[in-house]
Enzyme design. Sequence first.
Site, short mmCIF file in Angstrom:
data_model
loop_
_atom_site.label_atom_id
_atom_site.label_comp_id
_atom_site.label_asym_id
_atom_site.label_seq_id
_atom_site.Cartn_x
_atom_site.Cartn_y
_atom_site.Cartn_z
N ARG A 146 -1.25 4.27 -20.98
CA ARG A 146 0.16 4.26 -21.33
C ARG A 146 0.74 5.65 -21.55
O ARG A 146 1.96 5.82 -21.56
CB ARG A 146 0.39 3.36 -22.55
CG ARG A 146 0.38 1.89 -22.14
CD ARG A 146 0.43 0.95 -23.31
NE ARG A 146 -0.79 0.97 -24.09
CZ ARG A 146 -1.14 0.02 -24.94
NH1 ARG A 146 -0.35 -1.03 -25.10
NH2 ARG A 146 -2.26 0.10 -25.63
N GLU B 169 -15.09 0.38 -30.41
CA GLU B 169 -15.61 -0.63 -31.32
C GLU B 169 -16.96 -1.15 -30.86
O GLU B 169 -17.84 -1.42 -31.69
CB GLU B 169 -14.61 -1.80 -31.42
CG GLU B 169 -15.00 -2.84 -32.44
CD GLU B 169 -13.96 -3.94 -32.56
OE1 GLU B 169 -14.19 -4.88 -33.35
OE2 GLU B 169 -12.93 -3.88 -31.86
#
Length: 238
Positions: free
Chosen positions: A122, A159
């Site tokens: 993005r 993560e």
Amino acid sequence: MSTHYSTDTSPTASAAADPTATASHPPTSKPDPTLTSNAPKGRLSAAATAGSTELTSLTISLRRALRQFPDFPSPGILFEDILPIFADPSLHESLLRALELHVTQSYPENQKPDVVVGLEARGFLFGPSLALRLGAAFVPVRKKGKLPGPCETAGYQKEYGEDFFQMQSDGVKPGQKVLVVDDIIATGGSAAAAGSLVKKLGGTLIGYVFILELDFLKGRAKLDAPVYTLLSSQEEKS
């Protein structure tokens, strides 16, 4: 240089009509007041205040445009959707103007970025347009294996394990001033990896710019250059 018009073309009449008007080549003893570098301090302060007021107004409209999606992409996550900004031309313009204002107000002319580095994916939405406005080059940082030719690589923790960013080895030249941009700063790992790539190539990292910051994740603690976010803190909408 400003051009001044008068129905009376005599020098005396022109000066009387506008005492700040200057000739094409003012004498060295009287600096041209139409140049920002020679403007009185009060005038510059007024311009800075106007810029700050405009920036505040722009950020309010940008905040309102964000959409939130609870439990996406996994339970417990409140996802911030910035795409409505790009679906509306006026909001898109507001975003670029706000970022441009920040850079011009924060960095002296001789410290403006030579390169804007955008993070996949993005950061690609607004990084090239911001670079164009600033008269800077745009260089992408992509996931490993996406860029051709010789590349530098940096890892960062996610993560569920480690991931890798790459930048083309000739993307940043030694000594160039670099601004890193992305949509959101969360844990700060990916931005820190991009910053490390800039340094590997000999660039001078002058700062990071984000649209939104998730303060509670304390991502900026991982970054070793000034951090700016248009919309700090996540606010759940009713």
